[in-house]
Design a protein around this motif. Structure first.
Motif, PDB file in Angstrom:
ATOM      1  N   LEU A 132       0.828  -1.204   0.000  1.00 28.70           N
ATOM      2  CA  LEU A 132       0.000   0.000   0.000  1.00 28.70           C
ATOM      3  C   LEU A 132       0.864   1.256   0.000  1.00 28.70           C
ATOM      4  O   LEU A 132       0.539   2.253  -0.666  1.00 28.70           O
ATOM      5  CB  LEU A 132      -0.925  -0.012   1.219  1.00 28.70           C
ATOM      6  CG  LEU A 132      -1.916  -1.181   1.312  1.00 28.70           C
ATOM      7  CD1 LEU A 132      -2.813  -1.025   2.531  1.00 28.70           C
ATOM      8  CD2 LEU A 132      -2.757  -1.276   0.048  1.00 28.70           C
ATOM      9  N   PHE A 136       0.736   4.194  -2.895  1.00 31.76           N
ATOM     10  CA  PHE A 136       0.432   5.592  -2.595  1.00 31.76           C
ATOM     11  C   PHE A 136       1.587   6.506  -3.006  1.00 31.76           C
ATOM     12  O   PHE A 136       1.365   7.595  -3.546  1.00 31.76           O
ATOM     13  CB  PHE A 136       0.143   5.763  -1.097  1.00 31.76           C
ATOM     14  CG  PHE A 136      -0.243   7.177  -0.733  1.00 31.76           C
ATOM     15  CD1 PHE A 136      -1.550   7.612  -0.880  1.00 31.76           C
ATOM     16  CD2 PHE A 136       0.709   8.069  -0.257  1.00 31.76           C
ATOM     17  CE1 PHE A 136      -1.907   8.914  -0.564  1.00 31.76           C
ATOM     18  CE2 PHE A 136       0.361   9.373   0.068  1.00 31.76           C
ATOM     19  CZ  PHE A 136      -0.959   9.792  -0.083  1.00 31.76           C
ATOM     20  N   ARG A 215     -10.156  -0.886  -3.535  1.00 33.24           N
ATOM     21  CA  ARG A 215      -9.167  -0.351  -2.595  1.00 33.24           C
ATOM     22  C   ARG A 215      -7.988   0.257  -3.339  1.00 33.24           C
ATOM     23  O   ARG A 215      -7.504   1.343  -2.997  1.00 33.24           O
ATOM     24  CB  ARG A 215      -8.683  -1.467  -1.659  1.00 33.24           C
ATOM     25  CG  ARG A 215      -7.702  -0.995  -0.596  1.00 33.24           C
ATOM     26  CD  ARG A 215      -7.165  -2.139   0.228  1.00 33.24           C
ATOM     27  NE  ARG A 215      -6.358  -3.050  -0.593  1.00 33.24           N
ATOM     28  CZ  ARG A 215      -5.746  -4.138  -0.107  1.00 33.24           C
ATOM     29  NH1 ARG A 215      -5.872  -4.455   1.168  1.00 33.24           N
ATOM     30  NH2 ARG A 215      -5.024  -4.912  -0.914  1.00 33.24           N
ATOM     31  N   LEU A 216      -7.531  -0.421  -4.388  1.00 37.11           N
ATOM     32  CA  LEU A 216      -6.394   0.064  -5.161  1.00 37.11           C
ATOM     33  C   LEU A 216      -6.744   1.370  -5.865  1.00 37.11           C
ATOM     34  O   LEU A 216      -5.958   2.313  -5.880  1.00 37.11           O
ATOM     35  CB  LEU A 216      -5.981  -1.011  -6.165  1.00 37.11           C
ATOM     36  CG  LEU A 216      -4.561  -0.936  -6.738  1.00 37.11           C
ATOM     37  CD1 LEU A 216      -4.128  -2.318  -7.193  1.00 37.11           C
ATOM     38  CD2 LEU A 216      -4.483   0.021  -7.901  1.00 37.11           C
ATOM     39  N   ILE A 219      -6.658   4.187  -3.336  1.00 37.96           N
ATOM     40  CA  ILE A 219      -5.294   4.600  -2.993  1.00 37.96           C
ATOM     41  C   ILE A 219      -4.689   5.447  -4.102  1.00 37.96           C
ATOM     42  O   ILE A 219      -4.069   6.487  -3.856  1.00 37.96           O
ATOM     43  CB  ILE A 219      -4.425   3.366  -2.711  1.00 37.96           C
ATOM     44  CG1 ILE A 219      -4.915   2.641  -1.456  1.00 37.96           C
ATOM     45  CG2 ILE A 219      -2.962   3.760  -2.548  1.00 37.96           C
ATOM     46  CD1 ILE A 219      -4.240   1.311  -1.225  1.00 37.96           C
ATOM     47  N   ALA A 222      -6.419   8.904  -4.394  1.00 39.63           N
ATOM     48  CA  ALA A 222      -6.060   9.719  -3.230  1.00 39.63           C
ATOM     49  C   ALA A 222      -4.635  10.243  -3.362  1.00 39.63           C
ATOM     50  O   ALA A 222      -4.363  11.429  -3.095  1.00 39.63           O
ATOM     51  CB  ALA A 222      -6.211   8.898  -1.945  1.00 39.63           C
ATOM     52  N   GLY A 223      -3.716   9.378  -3.769  1.00 37.00           N
ATOM     53  CA  GLY A 223      -2.336   9.816  -3.960  1.00 37.00           C
ATOM     54  C   GLY A 223      -2.219  10.868  -5.056  1.00 37.00           C
ATOM     55  O   GLY A 223      -1.475  11.849  -4.911  1.00 37.00           O
TER      56      GLY A 223
END
Length: 365
Positions: A132, A136, A215-216, A219, A222-223
């Motif tokens: 993770l 990110f 989920r990926l 991430i 968001a990054g």
């Protein structure tokens, strides 16, 4: 020269063409070897030639050519594909077919559809297996890198706007849109719009579960947003202080993003996302870096020229205007603060009217 020696000489010539920096393959006769015995320097040279001749014997020529040619080529994810790299659900027959397709290294022809698909699935599977923190960090880096496009566009717009009408200056400066995308693609950072279709392939092929994909995606986006906002806060502010552009240029691009109905923005973003998915497919089909750069430039340049809404770049544009411009600040001030004040006043007027009616009713009875 006999017929039997010609194929060997041909293979040696191919090796010379592929490996121009290597020493030539020796074809020295026995008489020259005898002459070299009387000269120490010639003797050393002949020993070296015999060593080369042994190392490039006919039995090994094809192996050497294959090995060195791949060393000069770019590394492909599918070059040394093993059964362990493929899901257990796939049959042995299918695995052999996939490995055969994935090993496509015929540089004289375009990659096959199956070869591109296999390579994308393998790349996506590798992305699923990353930690993770690594995901990110890569996405955060992509957010910073993609901001370079906006920074260069603003600088070009400020220069062109002095000599051209604003509309033409904006269109021409938007042609610099691909710069950040080229950096992201060649640097292999994770950009949400480029990875959206790519990362869905293992899920569609039932290799990875849907919740890991969601989920990926979370991430990565968001990054991208955090990296883009940080770029806007630091680098766009730096550009203002360096007088590379003005807040007017920032406002112009914010209006370009916000000056439409919501459904138009949504449709524009869908089209931009689809074009980025096409770009990801085409980049995988390319065999060299220059081709990748050309393909990315054409697709993303078209997005910039058409003024389509790219989610990550658009986020940087709006956030920059929120920090340094007047348009978004004015929109927020009017739409939120003034509107809430207006609504508060309406409620107060309604309450006063209700009290007045109640007073009239009380006096009537």
């Amino acid at each position: 020269m006999s017929q039997n020696n010609r194929p060997n000489q041909s293979r040696r010539q191919d090796a010379q063409d592929i490996l121009p920096d290597s020493a030539p393959v020796s074809t020295t006769s026995h008489s020259s070897q005898d002459d070299g015995a009387s000269d120490p320097h010639k003797k050393d040279n002949m020993a070296h030639s015999r060593t080369l001749q042994h190392s490039h014997s006919p039995e090994d020529d094809d192996t050497d050519i294959h090995t060195h040619s791949h060393a000069d080529d770019h590394i492909k994810a599918t070059e040394d594909l093993d059964n362990d790299d493929l899901p257990e659900e796939i049959s042995e027959e299918d695995k052999e077919t996939i490995k055969k397709v994935a090993g496509d290294d015929n540089l004289s022809q375009a990659k096959s559809y199956a070869s591109i698909l296999v390579e994308q699935v393998i790349h996506a599977k590798e992305t699923f297996e990353r930690s993770l923190g690594s995901l990110f960090t890569s996405a955060f880096t992509a957010g910073l890198e993609i901001g370079i496009s906006f920074f260069v566009i603003l600088s070009a717009f400020a220069l062109l706007n002095d000599v051209l009408p604003s509309r033409y200056a904006m269109v021409l400066s938007s042609l610099l849109y691909p710069i950040g995308f080229i950096i992201v693609v060649i640097g292999q950072s994770l950009l949400f719009t480029e990875q959206t279709s790519l990362l869905s392939l293992p899920v569609l092929n039932k290799i990875e579960p849907l919740h890991k994909l969601l989920r990926l995606w979370g991430i990565v986006i968001a990054g991208n947003i955090v990296g883009g906002c940080l770029f806007a806060a630091l680098i766009i502010g730096l550009g203002l202080h360096m007088h590379l552009f003005t807040d007017h240029a920032i406002d112009a691009y914010a209006e370009h993003i916000l000056g439409f109905e919501w459904w138009a923005i949504f449709g524009s973003a869908v089209l931009a996302g689809w074009m980025m998915g096409v770009a990801a497919w085409l980049v995988t089909s390319a065999r060299d870096t220059l081709s990748r750069i050309v393909l990315v430039s054409i697709i993303t340049g078209s997005i910039g020229f058409l003024g389509l809404h790219h989610s990550i770049v658009g986020n940087i544009e709006v956030f920059s205007a929120l920090l340094y411009g007047n348009t978004v600040g004015g929109v927020v001030f009017v739409a939120v603060l003034k509107n809430r004040t207006f609504l508060f006043e309406i409620e107060r007027v309604k309450e006063q009217a209700a009290e007045a009616r109640a007073e009239v009713d009380r006096r009537r009875f």
